[in-house]
Design a protein around this motif. Sequence first.
Motif, PDB file in Angstrom:
ATOM      1  N   ARG A  13       0.856  -1.184   0.000  1.00 30.13           N
ATOM      2  CA  ARG A  13       0.000   0.000   0.000  1.00 30.13           C
ATOM      3  C   ARG A  13       0.892   1.233   0.000  1.00 30.13           C
ATOM      4  NH1 ARG A  13      -3.901  -2.954   3.704  1.00 30.13           N
ATOM      5  NH2 ARG A  13      -5.792  -3.221   2.459  1.00 30.13           N
ATOM      6  N   GLU A  14       0.395   2.282  -0.637  1.00 26.22           N
ATOM      7  CA  GLU A  14       1.218   3.480  -0.839  1.00 26.22           C
ATOM      8  C   GLU A  14       1.459   4.237   0.460  1.00 26.22           C
ATOM      9  OE1 GLU A  14       1.060   7.688  -3.387  1.00 26.22           O
ATOM     10  OE2 GLU A  14      -0.508   6.155  -3.640  1.00 26.22           O
ATOM     11  N   HIS A  15       0.445   4.324   1.303  1.00 28.53           N
ATOM     12  CA  HIS A  15       0.515   5.189   2.481  1.00 28.53           C
ATOM     13  C   HIS A  15       0.846   4.359   3.722  1.00 28.53           C
ATOM     14  CE1 HIS A  15      -0.972   8.384  -0.011  1.00 28.53           C
ATOM     15  NE2 HIS A  15      -2.020   7.657  -0.352  1.00 28.53           N
ATOM     16  N   TRP A  16       2.076   4.524   4.216  1.00 29.84           N
ATOM     17  CA  TRP A  16       2.508   3.768   5.387  1.00 29.84           C
ATOM     18  C   TRP A  16       3.648   4.500   6.066  1.00 29.84           C
ATOM     19  CZ3 TRP A  16       7.193   0.775   6.035  1.00 29.84           C
ATOM     20  CH2 TRP A  16       8.101   0.938   4.986  1.00 29.84           C
ATOM     21  N   LYS A  76      -5.830  12.900  10.160  1.00 29.36           N
ATOM     22  CA  LYS A  76      -6.470  11.588  10.244  1.00 29.36           C
ATOM     23  C   LYS A  76      -7.486  11.459   9.115  1.00 29.36           C
ATOM     24  CE  LYS A  76      -7.785   9.753  14.064  1.00 29.36           C
ATOM     25  NZ  LYS A  76      -8.478   9.516  15.347  1.00 29.36           N
ATOM     26  N   LYS A  77      -7.248  10.486   8.234  1.00 32.09           N
ATOM     27  CA  LYS A  77      -8.178  10.168   7.164  1.00 32.09           C
ATOM     28  C   LYS A  77      -8.322   8.654   7.102  1.00 32.09           C
ATOM     29  CE  LYS A  77      -7.306  14.136   4.116  1.00 32.09           C
ATOM     30  NZ  LYS A  77      -6.859  14.554   2.747  1.00 32.09           N
ATOM     31  N   GLY A  78      -9.545   8.169   7.015  1.00 37.06           N
ATOM     32  CA  GLY A  78      -9.756   6.733   6.945  1.00 37.06           C
ATOM     33  C   GLY A  78      -9.374   6.054   8.251  1.00 37.06           C
ATOM     34  N   ARG A  79      -8.784   4.855   8.113  1.00 39.09           N
ATOM     35  CA  ARG A  79      -8.429   4.041   9.272  1.00 39.09           C
ATOM     36  C   ARG A  79      -6.910   3.935   9.381  1.00 39.09           C
ATOM     37  NH1 ARG A  79     -12.548   4.314  12.188  1.00 39.09           N
ATOM     38  NH2 ARG A  79     -11.803   2.531  13.419  1.00 39.09           N
ATOM     39  N   ILE A  80      -6.426   3.672  10.612  1.00 43.54           N
ATOM     40  CA  ILE A  80      -4.991   3.555  10.869  1.00 43.54           C
ATOM     41  C   ILE A  80      -4.731   2.180  11.454  1.00 43.54           C
ATOM     42  CG2 ILE A  80      -2.997   4.539  12.054  1.00 43.54           C
ATOM     43  CD1 ILE A  80      -4.757   7.097  12.423  1.00 43.54           C
ATOM     44  N   LEU A  81      -3.889   1.408  10.792  1.00 41.23           N
ATOM     45  CA  LEU A  81      -3.553   0.065  11.251  1.00 41.23           C
ATOM     46  C   LEU A  81      -2.128   0.049  11.782  1.00 41.23           C
ATOM     47  CD1 LEU A  81      -4.984  -2.038   8.272  1.00 41.23           C
ATOM     48  CD2 LEU A  81      -6.190  -1.196  10.304  1.00 41.23           C
ATOM     49  N   LEU A  82      -1.946  -0.576  12.928  1.00 42.80           N
ATOM     50  CA  LEU A  82      -0.616  -0.757  13.510  1.00 42.80           C
ATOM     51  C   LEU A  82      -0.238  -2.221  13.362  1.00 42.80           C
ATOM     52  CD1 LEU A  82       1.855   0.096  15.184  1.00 42.80           C
ATOM     53  CD2 LEU A  82       0.451  -0.186  17.252  1.00 42.80           C
ATOM     54  N   ASP A 116      -9.319   4.861  16.639  1.00 39.62           N
ATOM     55  CA  ASP A 116     -10.047   5.549  17.705  1.00 39.62           C
ATOM     56  C   ASP A 116      -9.119   6.039  18.812  1.00 39.62           C
ATOM     57  OD1 ASP A 116     -12.409   5.065  16.351  1.00 39.62           O
ATOM     58  OD2 ASP A 116     -12.824   3.203  17.429  1.00 39.62           O
ATOM     59  N   ALA A 117      -7.967   5.405  18.967  1.00 36.99           N
ATOM     60  CA  ALA A 117      -7.033   5.799  20.030  1.00 36.99           C
ATOM     61  C   ALA A 117      -6.053   6.872  19.583  1.00 36.99           C
ATOM     62  CB  ALA A 117      -6.263   4.572  20.524  1.00 36.99           C
ATOM     63  N   ALA A 118      -5.760   6.931  18.284  1.00 30.35           N
ATOM     64  CA  ALA A 118      -4.771   7.884  17.777  1.00 30.35           C
ATOM     65  C   ALA A 118      -5.363   9.276  17.645  1.00 30.35           C
ATOM     66  CB  ALA A 118      -4.243   7.411  16.428  1.00 30.35           C
ATOM     67  N   VAL A 119      -4.494  10.289  17.722  1.00 29.81           N
ATOM     68  CA  VAL A 119      -4.914  11.692  17.617  1.00 29.81           C
ATOM     69  C   VAL A 119      -3.982  12.414  16.647  1.00 29.81           C
ATOM     70  CG1 VAL A 119      -5.833  11.740  19.968  1.00 29.81           C
ATOM     71  CG2 VAL A 119      -3.444  12.404  19.558  1.00 29.81           C
ATOM     72  N   CYS A 120      -4.426  13.541  16.132  1.00 29.17           N
ATOM     73  CA  CYS A 120      -3.531  14.381  15.348  1.00 29.17           C
ATOM     74  C   CYS A 120      -2.448  14.939  16.270  1.00 29.17           C
ATOM     75  CB  CYS A 120      -4.303  15.525  14.700  1.00 29.17           C
ATOM     76  SG  CYS A 120      -5.361  15.009  13.332  1.00 29.17           S
ATOM     77  N   GLY A 121      -1.217  14.936  15.792  1.00 28.74           N
ATOM     78  CA  GLY A 121      -0.101  15.349  16.625  1.00 28.74           C
ATOM     79  C   GLY A 121       0.666  14.149  17.137  1.00 28.74           C
ATOM     80  N   GLU A 122       1.266  14.276  18.315  1.00 27.44           N
ATOM     81  CA  GLU A 122       2.102  13.205  18.858  1.00 27.44           C
ATOM     82  C   GLU A 122       1.262  12.106  19.499  1.00 27.44           C
ATOM     83  OE1 GLU A 122       6.248  13.019  21.224  1.00 27.44           O
ATOM     84  OE2 GLU A 122       4.595  13.819  22.413  1.00 27.44           O
ATOM     85  N   ASN A 123       1.656  10.863  19.257  1.00 24.10           N
ATOM     86  CA  ASN A 123       1.019   9.684  19.833  1.00 24.10           C
ATOM     87  C   ASN A 123       2.091   8.808  20.469  1.00 24.10           C
ATOM     88  OD1 ASN A 123      -2.008   9.486  18.563  1.00 24.10           O
ATOM     89  ND2 ASN A 123      -0.582  10.481  17.158  1.00 24.10           N
ATOM     90  N   ILE A 124       1.719   8.092  21.509  1.00 27.38           N
ATOM     91  CA  ILE A 124       2.649   7.216  22.218  1.00 27.38           C
ATOM     92  C   ILE A 124       2.183   5.769  22.110  1.00 27.38           C
ATOM     93  CG2 ILE A 124       3.758   6.679  24.414  1.00 27.38           C
ATOM     94  CD1 ILE A 124       4.525   9.397  23.323  1.00 27.38           C
ATOM     95  N   LEU A 166       3.010   1.490  10.569  1.00 26.16           N
ATOM     96  CA  LEU A 166       1.655   2.007  10.452  1.00 26.16           C
ATOM     97  C   LEU A 166       1.211   1.931   9.002  1.00 26.16           C
ATOM     98  CD1 LEU A 166       1.902   5.307  12.535  1.00 26.16           C
ATOM     99  CD2 LEU A 166       0.786   3.196  13.258  1.00 26.16           C
ATOM    100  N   GLU A 167      -0.068   1.715   8.805  1.00 24.42           N
ATOM    101  CA  GLU A 167      -0.617   1.679   7.458  1.00 24.42           C
ATOM    102  C   GLU A 167      -1.924   2.468   7.462  1.00 24.42           C
ATOM    103  OE1 GLU A 167      -0.611  -1.726   4.134  1.00 24.42           O
ATOM    104  OE2 GLU A 167      -1.666  -2.252   5.979  1.00 24.42           O
ATOM    105  N   PHE A 168      -2.089   3.306   6.457  1.00 23.94           N
ATOM    106  CA  PHE A 168      -3.251   4.179   6.388  1.00 23.94           C
ATOM    107  C   PHE A 168      -4.165   3.695   5.267  1.00 23.94           C
ATOM    108  CE2 PHE A 168       0.488   6.433   7.863  1.00 23.94           C
ATOM    109  CZ  PHE A 168       0.061   6.907   9.083  1.00 23.94           C
TER     110      PHE A 168
END
Length: 235
Positions: A13-16, A76-82, A116-124, A166-168
Amino acid sequence: MYRPEYPRPSFVREHWQNLNGSWEFDILTAPENRLNQPLSMKIEVPFCPESVLSGVGKTEFLNHLWYRRSFTLNEKKGRILLHFGACDYDTTVYVNRQKVGRHIGGYVGFSFDISDAAVCGENIIDVEVHDDTTDLSIPSGKQSMRENSHGCFYTRTTGIWQTVWLEFVSDNYICEHVIKADPAKECAAITVKTITSGNISAEIYYEGEKISSAEAEIKHNMAYLEVPVKNPQLW
């Protein structure tokens, strides 16, 4: 950064975003929640702490580990997979101190939807790992149950030992797929599993040119396509 390449070449996938590199790290003597506590060491992911390349190089029994690193989201667009390529053995993952999933097993990849847990900006990200090689109920292959290697048994592999990334993806995406060649029908048989219903299409290219395509409706999050391949050179 070690291992910067995309870790799944058969399904790119292109966005990762690659999360290998320096993580905060600690070796614990017993299970302990470290979400709000500092970690005293560093480790180079994706190498296990027993290896020299990890920067840790400790080969004694490491039954309890804790990892941490940050990442930044500009939007944040769509879903974020870790994704974790592999982590041995019992792994619990937190994002911004919120538990996003648990995986038991040390030899296959796994992923969690952290949208649902991630936010724009810094994440831990915090990763808690438990692995007791002396527990006979845990598959361990040829990992040594003694402190040192012996015979055909080698130093253990504990914790993260494959790429983390991460994969978007969009709100509806392919989460599993199987592609099989069917010479009798002269087609590529494609089965996909998705998150929701909808429609799906597939195209086949030969030497850079499109030679066929097919479409199908996704029903109950599954779809099956037979894409014709009439070129005799491919059979």
